[in-house]
Design a protein around this motif. Structure first.
Motif, PDB file in Angstrom:
ATOM      1  N   ALA A  24      52.736  34.722  35.993  1.00 20.38           N
ATOM      2  CA  ALA A  24      52.299  34.106  37.245  1.00 20.38           C
ATOM      3  C   ALA A  24      51.529  35.074  38.125  1.00 20.38           C
ATOM      4  N   SER A  25      51.836  36.355  38.048  1.00 20.50           N
ATOM      5  CA  SER A  25      51.158  37.326  38.902  1.00 20.50           C
ATOM      6  C   SER A  25      49.772  37.692  38.379  1.00 20.50           C
ATOM      7  N   LYS A  26      49.486  37.371  37.128  1.00 26.16           N
ATOM      8  CA  LYS A  26      48.198  37.697  36.527  1.00 26.16           C
ATOM      9  C   LYS A  26      47.199  36.588  36.825  1.00 26.16           C
ATOM     10  N   ARG A  27      46.174  36.900  37.591  1.00 24.67           N
ATOM     11  CA  ARG A  27      45.145  35.933  37.933  1.00 24.67           C
ATOM     12  C   ARG A  27      44.042  35.975  36.888  1.00 24.67           C
ATOM     13  N   PRO A  28      43.391  34.829  36.639  1.00 23.63           N
ATOM     14  CA  PRO A  28      42.288  34.833  35.691  1.00 23.63           C
ATOM     15  C   PRO A  28      41.115  35.633  36.234  1.00 23.63           C
ATOM     16  N   GLU A  29      40.357  36.177  35.326  1.00 26.89           N
ATOM     17  CA  GLU A  29      39.161  36.937  35.688  1.00 26.89           C
ATOM     18  C   GLU A  29      38.132  35.982  36.294  1.00 26.89           C
ATOM     19  N   SER A  30      37.303  36.479  37.198  1.00 26.65           N
ATOM     20  CA  SER A  30      36.253  35.653  37.790  1.00 26.65           C
ATOM     21  C   SER A  30      35.220  35.300  36.733  1.00 26.65           C
ATOM     22  N   GLY A  31      34.910  34.021  36.633  1.00 31.77           N
ATOM     23  CA  GLY A  31      33.895  33.557  35.697  1.00 31.77           C
ATOM     24  C   GLY A  31      32.516  33.619  36.334  1.00 31.77           C
ATOM     25  N   PRO A  32      31.491  33.202  35.604  1.00 33.24           N
ATOM     26  CA  PRO A  32      30.117  33.280  36.103  1.00 33.24           C
ATOM     27  C   PRO A  32      29.892  32.531  37.413  1.00 33.24           C
ATOM     28  N   LYS A  43      39.307  40.908  48.053  1.00 35.07           N
ATOM     29  CA  LYS A  43      39.524  40.940  46.602  1.00 35.07           C
ATOM     30  C   LYS A  43      38.576  39.963  45.905  1.00 35.07           C
ATOM     31  N   ARG A  44      38.365  38.818  46.504  1.00 33.01           N
ATOM     32  CA  ARG A  44      37.482  37.816  45.919  1.00 33.01           C
ATOM     33  C   ARG A  44      36.015  38.162  46.125  1.00 33.01           C
ATOM     34  N   GLU A  70      37.263  40.650  42.039  1.00 31.69           N
ATOM     35  CA  GLU A  70      38.509  41.039  41.377  1.00 31.69           C
ATOM     36  C   GLU A  70      39.379  39.824  41.078  1.00 31.69           C
ATOM     37  N   ALA A  71      39.090  38.706  41.738  1.00 34.09           N
ATOM     38  CA  ALA A  71      39.767  37.433  41.511  1.00 34.09           C
ATOM     39  C   ALA A  71      38.808  36.346  41.989  1.00 34.09           C
ATOM     40  N   PRO A  72      38.909  35.153  41.415  1.00 32.74           N
ATOM     41  CA  PRO A  72      37.998  34.082  41.830  1.00 32.74           C
ATOM     42  C   PRO A  72      38.475  33.372  43.095  1.00 32.74           C
TER      43      PRO A  72
END
Length: 95
Positions: A3-11, A47-48, A52-54
């Motif tokens: 749950a703490s791992k956020r997906p990488e930002s996509g294009p 962060k966004r 670093e996160a979407p």
């Protein structure tokens, strides 16, 4: 995925963040000011903005509403840029 791992930002997320950074710079609005306007923490917004996160779709909606209707071009420009990238990549593959 934890749950703490956020997906990488996509294009699209990266394109939106880039357009938002440019628009904020043009208007001389800081990330801290944006965070205050949309009731998010500066750490969350920064962060966004650093990819670093979407941003979530809810974030995008709140940001556009808070900054006014004229800011919807940020989302449209991000989508347009995303449409151009795959075509350019296909041309490189053909070479």
């Amino acid at each position: 995925m934890p749950a703490s791992k956020r997906p990488e930002s996509g294009p699209l997320a990266r394109a939106f963040a880039a357009e938002l950074r440019a628009a904020l710079a043009r208007q001389r609005i800081t990330a801290k000011d944006l965070a205050r306007l949309v009731d998010l923490t500066p750490a969350y917004v920064n962060k966004r903005l650093r990819d670093e996160a979407p941003f979530t779709l809810n974030d995008v909606e709140v940001i556009i509403r808070a900054l006014g209707g004229a800011w919807d071009h940020v989302a449209y420009t991000a989508i347009d840029e995303l449409r151009v990238v795959p075509a350019a990549e296909e041309d490189e593959d053909d070479a």
